[in-house]
Design a protein around this motif. Structure first.
Motif, PDB file in Angstrom:
ATOM      1  N   LYS A  39       0.848  -1.194   0.000  1.00 43.16           N
ATOM      2  CA  LYS A  39       0.000   0.000   0.000  1.00 43.16           C
ATOM      3  C   LYS A  39       0.886   1.247   0.000  1.00 43.16           C
ATOM      4  O   LYS A  39       1.777   1.388   0.838  1.00 43.16           O
ATOM      5  N   VAL A  40       0.620   2.148  -0.956  1.00 45.94           N
ATOM      6  CA  VAL A  40       1.388   3.396  -1.056  1.00 45.94           C
ATOM      7  C   VAL A  40       0.514   4.624  -0.828  1.00 45.94           C
ATOM      8  O   VAL A  40       1.012   5.745  -0.808  1.00 45.94           O
ATOM      9  N   GLY A  41      -0.774   4.418  -0.676  1.00 55.01           N
ATOM     10  CA  GLY A  41      -1.655   5.557  -0.452  1.00 55.01           C
ATOM     11  C   GLY A  41      -3.108   5.190  -0.586  1.00 55.01           C
ATOM     12  O   GLY A  41      -3.474   4.009  -0.560  1.00 55.01           O
ATOM     13  N   LYS A  42      -3.925   6.235  -0.730  1.00 52.81           N
ATOM     14  CA  LYS A  42      -5.350   6.011  -0.887  1.00 52.81           C
ATOM     15  C   LYS A  42      -5.956   7.098  -1.763  1.00 52.81           C
ATOM     16  O   LYS A  42      -5.396   8.182  -1.922  1.00 52.81           O
ATOM     17  N   ALA A  43      -7.100   6.765  -2.300  1.00 51.93           N
ATOM     18  CA  ALA A  43      -7.901   7.724  -3.056  1.00 51.93           C
ATOM     19  C   ALA A  43      -9.285   7.754  -2.416  1.00 51.93           C
ATOM     20  O   ALA A  43      -9.807   6.721  -2.006  1.00 51.93           O
ATOM     21  N   THR A  44      -9.851   8.936  -2.336  1.00 51.72           N
ATOM     22  CA  THR A  44     -11.211   9.108  -1.841  1.00 51.72           C
ATOM     23  C   THR A  44     -12.046   9.654  -2.978  1.00 51.72           C
ATOM     24  O   THR A  44     -11.752  10.726  -3.513  1.00 51.72           O
ATOM     25  N   LEU A  45     -13.077   8.903  -3.371  1.00 47.04           N
ATOM     26  CA  LEU A  45     -13.957   9.293  -4.469  1.00 47.04           C
ATOM     27  C   LEU A  45     -15.286   9.767  -3.899  1.00 47.04           C
ATOM     28  O   LEU A  45     -15.873   9.092  -3.047  1.00 47.04           O
ATOM     29  N   THR A  46     -15.746  10.911  -4.392  1.00 51.95           N
ATOM     30  CA  THR A  46     -17.001  11.490  -3.927  1.00 51.95           C
ATOM     31  C   THR A  46     -17.782  12.009  -5.118  1.00 51.95           C
ATOM     32  O   THR A  46     -17.226  12.719  -5.960  1.00 51.95           O
ATOM     33  N   GLU A  47     -19.050  11.663  -5.196  1.00 46.73           N
ATOM     34  CA  GLU A  47     -19.930  12.181  -6.243  1.00 46.73           C
ATOM     35  C   GLU A  47     -20.244  13.643  -5.944  1.00 46.73           C
ATOM     36  O   GLU A  47     -20.623  13.983  -4.826  1.00 46.73           O
ATOM     37  N   THR A  48     -20.066  14.509  -6.934  1.00 46.70           N
ATOM     38  CA  THR A  48     -20.413  15.923  -6.808  1.00 46.70           C
ATOM     39  C   THR A  48     -21.236  16.311  -8.025  1.00 46.70           C
ATOM     40  O   THR A  48     -21.352  15.533  -8.973  1.00 46.70           O
ATOM     41  N   LYS A  49     -21.773  17.518  -8.046  1.00 46.44           N
ATOM     42  CA  LYS A  49     -22.553  17.940  -9.204  1.00 46.44           C
ATOM     43  C   LYS A  49     -21.667  18.136 -10.435  1.00 46.44           C
ATOM     44  O   LYS A  49     -22.150  18.100 -11.552  1.00 46.44           O
ATOM     45  N   GLU A  50     -20.354  18.318 -10.251  1.00 45.72           N
ATOM     46  CA  GLU A  50     -19.428  18.469 -11.377  1.00 45.72           C
ATOM     47  C   GLU A  50     -18.945  17.131 -11.920  1.00 45.72           C
ATOM     48  O   GLU A  50     -18.405  17.060 -13.014  1.00 45.72           O
ATOM     49  N   GLY A  51     -19.055  16.069 -11.148  1.00 45.52           N
ATOM     50  CA  GLY A  51     -18.533  14.750 -11.513  1.00 45.52           C
ATOM     51  C   GLY A  51     -18.004  14.061 -10.275  1.00 45.52           C
ATOM     52  O   GLY A  51     -18.357  14.415  -9.158  1.00 45.52           O
ATOM     53  N   VAL A  52     -17.115  13.094 -10.481  1.00 46.76           N
ATOM     54  CA  VAL A  52     -16.536  12.376  -9.347  1.00 46.76           C
ATOM     55  C   VAL A  52     -15.236  13.063  -8.939  1.00 46.76           C
ATOM     56  O   VAL A  52     -14.302  13.180  -9.738  1.00 46.76           O
ATOM     57  N   LYS A  53     -15.214  13.528  -7.688  1.00 46.80           N
ATOM     58  CA  LYS A  53     -13.993  14.142  -7.150  1.00 46.80           C
ATOM     59  C   LYS A  53     -13.101  13.024  -6.624  1.00 46.80           C
ATOM     60  O   LYS A  53     -13.544  12.167  -5.866  1.00 46.80           O
ATOM     61  N   ILE A  54     -11.834  13.042  -7.066  1.00 46.68           N
ATOM     62  CA  ILE A  54     -10.859  12.046  -6.640  1.00 46.68           C
ATOM     63  C   ILE A  54      -9.797  12.762  -5.820  1.00 46.68           C
ATOM     64  O   ILE A  54      -9.023  13.563  -6.351  1.00 46.68           O
ATOM     65  N   GLY A  55      -9.776  12.502  -4.529  1.00 50.49           N
ATOM     66  CA  GLY A  55      -8.726  13.022  -3.652  1.00 50.49           C
ATOM     67  C   GLY A  55      -7.661  11.950  -3.537  1.00 50.49           C
ATOM     68  O   GLY A  55      -7.938  10.845  -3.085  1.00 50.49           O
ATOM     69  N   LEU A  56      -6.457  12.260  -3.979  1.00 51.40           N
ATOM     70  CA  LEU A  56      -5.391  11.264  -4.070  1.00 51.40           C
ATOM     71  C   LEU A  56      -4.241  11.641  -3.142  1.00 51.40           C
ATOM     72  O   LEU A  56      -3.701  12.751  -3.238  1.00 51.40           O
ATOM     73  N   LYS A  57      -3.873  10.721  -2.252  1.00 53.63           N
ATOM     74  CA  LYS A  57      -2.732  10.907  -1.351  1.00 53.63           C
ATOM     75  C   LYS A  57      -1.851   9.663  -1.447  1.00 53.63           C
ATOM     76  O   LYS A  57      -2.280   8.568  -1.082  1.00 53.63           O
ATOM     77  N   ILE A  58      -0.624   9.874  -1.942  1.00 54.32           N
ATOM     78  CA  ILE A  58       0.304   8.757  -2.159  1.00 54.32           C
ATOM     79  C   ILE A  58       1.684   9.171  -1.684  1.00 54.32           C
ATOM     80  O   ILE A  58       2.042  10.347  -1.730  1.00 54.32           O
ATOM     81  N   GLU A  59       2.486   8.183  -1.285  1.00 55.16           N
ATOM     82  CA  GLU A  59       3.889   8.431  -0.947  1.00 55.16           C
ATOM     83  C   GLU A  59       4.739   7.271  -1.442  1.00 55.16           C
ATOM     84  O   GLU A  59       4.225   6.201  -1.764  1.00 55.16           O
ATOM     85  N   GLY A  60       6.048   7.519  -1.511  1.00 55.50           N
ATOM     86  CA  GLY A  60       6.982   6.470  -1.910  1.00 55.50           C
ATOM     87  C   GLY A  60       7.049   6.223  -3.402  1.00 55.50           C
ATOM     88  O   GLY A  60       7.413   5.126  -3.827  1.00 55.50           O
ATOM     89  N   MET A  61       6.730   7.232  -4.201  1.00 58.29           N
ATOM     90  CA  MET A  61       6.783   7.070  -5.655  1.00 58.29           C
ATOM     91  C   MET A  61       7.985   7.824  -6.224  1.00 58.29           C
ATOM     92  O   MET A  61       8.500   8.752  -5.597  1.00 58.29           O
ATOM     93  N   GLU A  62       8.376   7.440  -7.421  1.00 54.62           N
ATOM     94  CA  GLU A  62       9.432   8.134  -8.142  1.00 54.62           C
ATOM     95  C   GLU A  62       8.925   9.525  -8.548  1.00 54.62           C
ATOM     96  O   GLU A  62       7.836   9.650  -9.093  1.00 54.62           O
ATOM     97  N   PRO A  63       9.708  10.598  -8.271  1.00 54.93           N
ATOM     98  CA  PRO A  63       9.250  11.941  -8.633  1.00 54.93           C
ATOM     99  C   PRO A  63       9.050  12.116 -10.142  1.00 54.93           C
ATOM    100  O   PRO A  63       9.655  11.414 -10.940  1.00 54.93           O
ATOM    101  N   GLY A  64       8.186  13.060 -10.489  1.00 55.80           N
ATOM    102  CA  GLY A  64       7.958  13.403 -11.884  1.00 55.80           C
ATOM    103  C   GLY A  64       6.481  13.437 -12.229  1.00 55.80           C
ATOM    104  O   GLY A  64       5.617  13.189 -11.397  1.00 55.80           O
TER     105      GLY A  64
END
Length: 189
Positions: free
Chosen positions: A55-80
């Motif tokens: 496990k390197v992180g999590k995503a939180t998906l929420t339905e909104t009137k604009e679409g699906v909001k994806i909150g993404l929090k990850i660590e331990g990845m190669e930069p770029g």
């Protein structure tokens, strides 16, 4: 003078009470041309794993009137700069995550925001991994839903959020020359 002031106060009070009663008793009308706003749903949390099944992180998906909001929090990845897409199946089998299938594409389009024949419903803007290997970003996926329908991410086989090793060029079909799949999160009920 006192009688005049009292009369003015009573008259104003009567007007205010009457206006409030009229507003309260009025039935709101909805313009049939207006879209009915979508209420926010309960957030859906998914774990993101890397090619070693860690496990390197999590995503939180929420339905909104604009679409699906994806909150993404990850660590331990190669930069770029990295591509991120929604894929068609909720299977994240490491090390290559090919089990997630192709991009989520119920409209049968070609890939890429800059492709005149595109874009897939699962195409998302690139993300930036910081020098310390972290990502903390919110993305709105405007062409998908957590509700029912053709563009539902929660259909019978779910879907997956997949991060690639390179940036998406936004035009090359089928995946924007984004390279190998390096992280994945299964999107299910």
């Amino acid at each position: 003078m006192k009688k005049v002031m009292l009369f003015v106060i009573v008259a104003m009070f009567t007007l205010i009470v009457g206006a409030c009663a009229t507003d309260k008793d009025a039935t709101p009308q909805q313009n049939k041309d207006e879209a009915v706003p979508v209420s926010s749903s309960t957030p859906l949390d998914i774990d993101i794993i890397n090619t070693k099944d860690a496990k390197v992180g999590k995503a939180t998906l929420t339905e909104t009137k604009e679409g699906v909001k994806i909150g993404l929090k990850i660590e331990g990845m190669e930069p770029g700069t990295k591509a991120i897409h929604i894929h068609e199946t909720a299977k994240c089998d490491p090390p290559d995550f090919k089990s997630a299938g192709e991009h989520f594409n119920p409209g049968h389009k070609e890939h890429g925001f800059d492709n005149p024949k595109g874009f897939h419903s699962g195409d998302l803007p690139n993300i930036e991994v910081s020098d310390n290997g972290t990502v903390n970003v919110e993305i709105i996926a405007t062409n998908v839903t957590l509700g029912q329908g053709e563009n539902s991410l929660l259909d019978e086989d779910g879907s997956a959020l997949v991060i690639h090793e390179n940036a998406d060029d936004y035009k090359t079909d089928p995946a924007g020359n984004s390279g190998d799949r390096i992280a994945c999160g299964a999107i299910t009920k």
